[in-house]
Design a protein around this motif. Structure first.
Motif, PDB file in Angstrom:
ATOM      1  N   TRP A   1       0.840  -1.207   0.000  1.00  0.00           N
ATOM      2  CA  TRP A   1       0.000   0.000   0.000  1.00  0.00           C
ATOM      3  C   TRP A   1       0.871   1.251   0.000  1.00  0.00           C
ATOM      4  O   TRP A   1       0.629   2.179  -0.762  1.00  0.00           O
ATOM      5  CB  TRP A   1      -0.909  -0.019   1.221  1.00  0.00           C
ATOM      6  CG  TRP A   1      -1.765   1.198   1.328  1.00  0.00           C
ATOM      7  CD1 TRP A   1      -1.517   2.297   2.097  1.00  0.00           C
ATOM      8  CD2 TRP A   1      -2.975   1.457   0.630  1.00  0.00           C
ATOM      9  NE1 TRP A   1      -2.518   3.214   1.934  1.00  0.00           N
ATOM     10  CE2 TRP A   1      -3.434   2.721   1.028  1.00  0.00           C
ATOM     11  CE3 TRP A   1      -3.734   0.747  -0.283  1.00  0.00           C
ATOM     12  CZ2 TRP A   1      -4.589   3.288   0.552  1.00  0.00           C
ATOM     13  CZ3 TRP A   1      -4.894   1.315  -0.751  1.00  0.00           C
ATOM     14  CH2 TRP A   1      -5.313   2.562  -0.348  1.00  0.00           C
ATOM     15  N   LYS A   2       1.894   1.276   0.853  1.00  0.00           N
ATOM     16  CA  LYS A   2       2.778   2.441   0.913  1.00  0.00           C
ATOM     17  C   LYS A   2       3.532   2.622  -0.403  1.00  0.00           C
ATOM     18  O   LYS A   2       3.745   3.751  -0.848  1.00  0.00           O
ATOM     19  CB  LYS A   2       3.765   2.304   2.067  1.00  0.00           C
ATOM     20  CG  LYS A   2       3.138   2.530   3.416  1.00  0.00           C
ATOM     21  CD  LYS A   2       4.172   2.406   4.512  1.00  0.00           C
ATOM     22  CE  LYS A   2       3.542   2.612   5.875  1.00  0.00           C
ATOM     23  NZ  LYS A   2       4.536   2.460   6.955  1.00  0.00           N
TER      24      LYS A   2
ATOM     25  N   ARG B   1       2.514   1.708  -3.439  1.00  0.00           N
ATOM     26  CA  ARG B   1       1.584   2.180  -4.472  1.00  0.00           C
ATOM     27  C   ARG B   1       1.230   3.653  -4.293  1.00  0.00           C
ATOM     28  O   ARG B   1       0.987   4.349  -5.262  1.00  0.00           O
ATOM     29  CB  ARG B   1       0.314   1.348  -4.466  1.00  0.00           C
ATOM     30  CG  ARG B   1       0.570  -0.122  -4.697  1.00  0.00           C
ATOM     31  CD  ARG B   1      -0.220  -0.640  -5.833  1.00  0.00           C
ATOM     32  NE  ARG B   1       0.001  -2.085  -5.905  1.00  0.00           N
ATOM     33  CZ  ARG B   1       0.342  -2.685  -6.999  1.00  0.00           C
ATOM     34  NH1 ARG B   1       0.489  -2.000  -8.098  1.00  0.00           N
ATOM     35  NH2 ARG B   1       0.535  -3.971  -7.018  1.00  0.00           N
ATOM     36  N   LYS B   2       1.184   4.126  -3.038  1.00  0.00           N
ATOM     37  CA  LYS B   2       0.820   5.503  -2.767  1.00  0.00           C
ATOM     38  C   LYS B   2       2.024   6.463  -2.792  1.00  0.00           C
ATOM     39  O   LYS B   2       1.840   7.664  -2.768  1.00  0.00           O
ATOM     40  CB  LYS B   2       0.138   5.627  -1.401  1.00  0.00           C
ATOM     41  CG  LYS B   2      -1.151   4.827  -1.292  1.00  0.00           C
ATOM     42  CD  LYS B   2      -2.156   5.195  -2.346  1.00  0.00           C
ATOM     43  CE  LYS B   2      -2.971   6.359  -1.914  1.00  0.00           C
ATOM     44  NZ  LYS B   2      -3.984   6.754  -2.895  1.00  0.00           N
ATOM     45  N   SER B   3       3.248   5.924  -2.842  1.00  0.00           N
ATOM     46  CA  SER B   3       4.424   6.787  -2.758  1.00  0.00           C
ATOM     47  C   SER B   3       4.694   7.488  -4.090  1.00  0.00           C
ATOM     48  O   SER B   3       4.269   7.037  -5.157  1.00  0.00           O
ATOM     49  CB  SER B   3       5.653   5.967  -2.354  1.00  0.00           C
ATOM     50  OG  SER B   3       5.995   5.069  -3.380  1.00  0.00           O
ATOM     51  N   GLN B   4       5.423   8.583  -3.990  1.00  0.00           N
ATOM     52  CA  GLN B   4       5.822   9.333  -5.175  1.00  0.00           C
ATOM     53  C   GLN B   4       6.927   8.562  -5.890  1.00  0.00           C
ATOM     54  O   GLN B   4       7.909   8.158  -5.280  1.00  0.00           O
ATOM     55  CB  GLN B   4       6.344  10.718  -4.756  1.00  0.00           C
ATOM     56  CG  GLN B   4       6.779  11.583  -5.906  1.00  0.00           C
ATOM     57  CD  GLN B   4       5.602  12.030  -6.765  1.00  0.00           C
ATOM     58  OE1 GLN B   4       4.508  12.236  -6.266  1.00  0.00           O
ATOM     59  NE2 GLN B   4       5.832  12.197  -8.040  1.00  0.00           N
ATOM     60  N   LYS B   5       6.762   8.396  -7.181  1.00  0.00           N
ATOM     61  CA  LYS B   5       7.752   7.639  -7.955  1.00  0.00           C
ATOM     62  C   LYS B   5       8.406   8.579  -8.992  1.00  0.00           C
ATOM     63  O   LYS B   5       7.758   9.456  -9.532  1.00  0.00           O
ATOM     64  CB  LYS B   5       7.089   6.465  -8.644  1.00  0.00           C
ATOM     65  CG  LYS B   5       6.553   5.445  -7.670  1.00  0.00           C
ATOM     66  CD  LYS B   5       5.738   4.400  -8.356  1.00  0.00           C
ATOM     67  CE  LYS B   5       5.056   3.505  -7.376  1.00  0.00           C
ATOM     68  NZ  LYS B   5       4.068   4.148  -6.557  1.00  0.00           N
TER      69      LYS B   5
END
Length: 102
Positions: free
Chosen positions: A91-92, A94-98
């Motif tokens: 989850w973290k 997928r939600k993190s800035q890439k």
């Protein structure tokens, strides 16, 4: 003096609550169990007759408890994490800035 070395499994959790649950497992299972049991016994799904309503609530209870128990007990050796930790990590991620490089 001869010493005897006893191997210790550091990956195993200490069972602290009723000698069955670790604290992590208890926090995952107990609230879900209480809420879903209350919903099973005293819940009501509107506009559904009594008998199908009970069976729908029973299925919901079994699904919620199955998910809670699997999150608490399944260990993924490939990632060296329990299933709940793995879900949080995914989850973290997928939600993190890439940042994408060209």
């Amino acid at each position: 003096m001869n010493e005897i070395l006893v191997p210790i499994d550091l990956t195993q959790e200490e069972k602290e609550i009723l000698a069955v649950f670790s604290k992590r497992q208890f926090v995952l299972i107990f609230p879900a169990g209480v809420v879903s049991l209350i919903f099973l016994l005293w819940g009501n799904i509107p506009f559904v007759p009594a008998l199908p309503d009970f069976f729908i609530r029973l299925v919901i209870f079994l699904v919620v408890m199955g998910i809670a128990i699997s999150l608490a007990y399944i260990r993924l050796d490939k990632y060296q994490q329990f299933l709940n930790e793995y879900v949080v990590t995914l989850w973290k991620f997928r939600k993190s800035q890439k940042t994408y490089m060209q």
